[in-house]
Motif scaffolding. Sequence first.
Motif, PDB file in Angstrom:
ATOM      1  N   ILE A 221      49.676  58.169  42.364  1.00 33.78           N
ATOM      2  CA  ILE A 221      48.756  57.460  41.484  1.00 33.78           C
ATOM      3  C   ILE A 221      47.946  56.488  42.332  1.00 33.78           C
ATOM      4  CG2 ILE A 221      48.547  55.981  39.468  1.00 33.78           C
ATOM      5  CD1 ILE A 221      49.780  58.796  38.963  1.00 33.78           C
ATOM      6  N   MET A 222      46.636  56.715  42.399  1.00 38.45           N
ATOM      7  CA  MET A 222      45.775  55.803  43.146  1.00 38.45           C
ATOM      8  C   MET A 222      45.180  54.783  42.182  1.00 38.45           C
ATOM      9  SD  MET A 222      42.128  56.313  45.056  1.00 38.45           S
ATOM     10  CE  MET A 222      42.645  57.444  46.341  1.00 38.45           C
ATOM     11  N   LEU A 223      45.531  53.527  42.382  1.00 42.37           N
ATOM     12  CA  LEU A 223      44.938  52.438  41.610  1.00 42.37           C
ATOM     13  C   LEU A 223      43.695  52.003  42.366  1.00 42.37           C
ATOM     14  CD1 LEU A 223      48.193  50.507  40.620  1.00 42.37           C
ATOM     15  CD2 LEU A 223      46.963  52.290  39.330  1.00 42.37           C
ATOM     16  N   ASP A 224      42.567  52.567  41.960  1.00 44.10           N
ATOM     17  CA  ASP A 224      41.343  52.424  42.737  1.00 44.10           C
ATOM     18  C   ASP A 224      40.603  51.139  42.409  1.00 44.10           C
ATOM     19  OD1 ASP A 224      39.469  53.477  44.628  1.00 44.10           O
ATOM     20  OD2 ASP A 224      38.135  53.936  42.950  1.00 44.10           O
ATOM     21  N   ASN A 225      40.293  50.390  43.476  1.00 48.03           N
ATOM     22  CA  ASN A 225      39.503  49.159  43.365  1.00 48.03           C
ATOM     23  C   ASN A 225      40.141  48.096  42.481  1.00 48.03           C
ATOM     24  OD1 ASN A 225      37.128  49.550  45.062  1.00 48.03           O
ATOM     25  ND2 ASN A 225      36.632  51.228  43.664  1.00 48.03           N
ATOM     26  N   MET A 226      41.450  48.180  42.267  1.00 47.08           N
ATOM     27  CA  MET A 226      42.165  47.082  41.605  1.00 47.08           C
ATOM     28  C   MET A 226      42.514  46.044  42.655  1.00 47.08           C
ATOM     29  SD  MET A 226      44.778  48.638  38.777  1.00 47.08           S
ATOM     30  CE  MET A 226      44.254  49.782  37.502  1.00 47.08           C
ATOM     31  N   LYS A 227      42.510  44.796  42.255  1.00 41.70           N
ATOM     32  CA  LYS A 227      42.745  43.737  43.227  1.00 41.70           C
ATOM     33  C   LYS A 227      43.669  42.667  42.660  1.00 41.70           C
ATOM     34  CE  LYS A 227      38.092  44.423  45.132  1.00 41.70           C
ATOM     35  NZ  LYS A 227      38.572  45.289  46.215  1.00 41.70           N
ATOM     36  N   GLY A 228      44.207  41.863  43.566  1.00 41.55           N
ATOM     37  CA  GLY A 228      44.939  40.659  43.195  1.00 41.55           C
ATOM     38  C   GLY A 228      46.102  40.896  42.268  1.00 41.55           C
ATOM     39  N   ASP A 229      46.289  39.959  41.339  1.00 42.36           N
ATOM     40  CA  ASP A 229      47.427  40.026  40.420  1.00 42.36           C
ATOM     41  C   ASP A 229      47.358  41.238  39.511  1.00 42.36           C
ATOM     42  OD1 ASP A 229      48.455  37.696  41.495  1.00 42.36           O
ATOM     43  OD2 ASP A 229      47.565  36.396  39.953  1.00 42.36           O
ATOM     44  N   ASN A 230      46.144  41.657  39.134  1.00 37.12           N
ATOM     45  CA  ASN A 230      46.005  42.831  38.267  1.00 37.12           C
ATOM     46  C   ASN A 230      46.593  44.063  38.938  1.00 37.12           C
ATOM     47  OD1 ASN A 230      45.086  44.469  36.099  1.00 37.12           O
ATOM     48  ND2 ASN A 230      43.293  45.044  37.288  1.00 37.12           N
ATOM     49  N   LEU A 231      46.311  44.248  40.234  1.00 36.70           N
ATOM     50  CA  LEU A 231      46.854  45.377  40.979  1.00 36.70           C
ATOM     51  C   LEU A 231      48.377  45.319  41.027  1.00 36.70           C
ATOM     52  CD1 LEU A 231      46.777  47.773  43.012  1.00 36.70           C
ATOM     53  CD2 LEU A 231      46.439  46.056  44.807  1.00 36.70           C
ATOM     54  N   LYS A 232      48.894  44.190  41.428  1.00 36.02           N
ATOM     55  CA  LYS A 232      50.344  44.069  41.614  1.00 36.02           C
ATOM     56  C   LYS A 232      51.102  44.177  40.298  1.00 36.02           C
ATOM     57  CE  LYS A 232      49.762  41.348  45.828  1.00 36.02           C
ATOM     58  NZ  LYS A 232      49.962  40.053  46.500  1.00 36.02           N
ATOM     59  N   GLN A 233      50.546  43.589  39.234  1.00 34.84           N
ATOM     60  CA  GLN A 233      51.200  43.668  37.929  1.00 34.84           C
ATOM     61  C   GLN A 233      51.185  45.088  37.383  1.00 34.84           C
ATOM     62  OE1 GLN A 233      49.173  40.760  35.516  1.00 34.84           O
ATOM     63  NE2 GLN A 233      50.029  39.015  36.652  1.00 34.84           N
ATOM     64  N   THR A 234      50.060  45.775  37.550  1.00 35.51           N
ATOM     65  CA  THR A 234      49.962  47.154  37.078  1.00 35.51           C
ATOM     66  C   THR A 234      50.946  48.048  37.816  1.00 35.51           C
ATOM     67  OG1 THR A 234      47.624  46.874  36.522  1.00 35.51           O
ATOM     68  CG2 THR A 234      48.418  49.129  36.781  1.00 35.51           C
ATOM     69  N   ALA A 235      51.044  47.895  39.119  1.00 28.74           N
ATOM     70  CA  ALA A 235      51.991  48.691  39.916  1.00 28.74           C
ATOM     71  C   ALA A 235      53.426  48.429  39.470  1.00 28.74           C
ATOM     72  CB  ALA A 235      51.817  48.370  41.391  1.00 28.74           C
ATOM     73  N   SER A 236      53.749  47.167  39.259  1.00 31.94           N
ATOM     74  CA  SER A 236      55.109  46.805  38.846  1.00 31.94           C
ATOM     75  C   SER A 236      55.443  47.373  37.473  1.00 31.94           C
ATOM     76  CB  SER A 236      55.256  45.279  38.830  1.00 31.94           C
ATOM     77  OG  SER A 236      56.540  44.905  38.379  1.00 31.94           O
ATOM     78  N   ILE A 237      54.509  47.268  36.530  1.00 30.55           N
ATOM     79  CA  ILE A 237      54.731  47.778  35.172  1.00 30.55           C
ATOM     80  C   ILE A 237      54.957  49.280  35.196  1.00 30.55           C
ATOM     81  CG2 ILE A 237      53.575  48.211  32.957  1.00 30.55           C
ATOM     82  CD1 ILE A 237      52.251  45.422  33.333  1.00 30.55           C
ATOM     83  N   LEU A 238      54.138  49.999  35.969  1.00 29.79           N
ATOM     84  CA  LEU A 238      54.267  51.459  36.038  1.00 29.79           C
ATOM     85  C   LEU A 238      55.604  51.872  36.636  1.00 29.79           C
ATOM     86  CD1 LEU A 238      50.667  52.368  37.237  1.00 29.79           C
ATOM     87  CD2 LEU A 238      51.636  52.805  34.970  1.00 29.79           C
ATOM     88  N   LYS A 239      56.016  51.182  37.689  1.00 33.08           N
ATOM     89  CA  LYS A 239      57.295  51.522  38.318  1.00 33.08           C
ATOM     90  C   LYS A 239      58.464  51.287  37.354  1.00 33.08           C
ATOM     91  CE  LYS A 239      56.318  52.997  42.523  1.00 33.08           C
ATOM     92  NZ  LYS A 239      56.655  52.316  43.753  1.00 33.08           N
TER      93      LYS A 239
END
Length: 292
Positions: A221-239
């Motif tokens: 899953i490529m989280l494209d052009n996500m940055k900062g807390d939004n990126l890290k929170q989204t990755a954590s939620i998905l995992k």
Amino acid sequence: MAKVINSVYVHLLSPSYKEIIRNWLKEDVPSFDYGGFVVGEAQETAILYGKSTGVLAGLPFFEEVFNQLDCRVEWDLKEGDHFEPISEVARVYGKSCDILLGERTALNILARCSGIATRSRKCIELKEKFGFQGIIAGTRKTTPGFRIVEKYGMLVGGADTHRMDLSSMIMLKDNHIWSQGSVTRAVERARKVGGFSLRVEVECRSEQEADEAIEAGADIIMLDNMKGDNLKQTASILKQRWKGKRTFLIESSGGITEENITEYFSPDIDILSMGSLSQGVPHIDYSLKIKK
């Protein structure tokens, strides 16, 4: 006399790279070599100097240029070594006309390959310093006709090469998804032709698209052009959401550079892919001087 040190990666290369180099030499000398006529055929020794700080990369390509011109190269450093200016890197033995014929082609290859290896090494050092456990990878943003050298430089610098070409792994980006109307249909169509041997990666612009891709069976899953807390929170939620249900990797891509890479380090992100490993990279300066 210096000991010949071969590259540890030379056996990765297809024999086709020799034909590529043959064509580069043809491009540089399409008719007469006027300078070669001036210097003649005296046997000479030329010293390769590293004129700036960097990581040495591209030995097989440099050697092949001179092999095709009946010259011999002996290395003082091994591939992947870090050097400071002014370092003696290698010696080239052969006729003066042949050394000078291959000089610029060989130096151009080495300068570009070493530049990419140097930037890759810096990013790997940051990864190790901050304890990031994921992969630092390049992208397919390479120079047409020069990809093999650029991907090789990433490898020498310690980075992952990512996919080599469109036949390596299946990456579904926004245009692929739009053409099929949904992430699910795009993944299903890719699986139909890619079979079990190719991974499928999907570029996702939101958490919702990522969930759909995971449900459809995407491997990455490529989280494209996500940055900062939004990126890290989204990755954590998905995992957390898919733990024990699906196995997948999360890749972050878009705007990652040597200067900001530490902002992307997260235990929930498996891959950081960087177009900047091959784009806008300063070359490492070398010179080749015939001994007087």
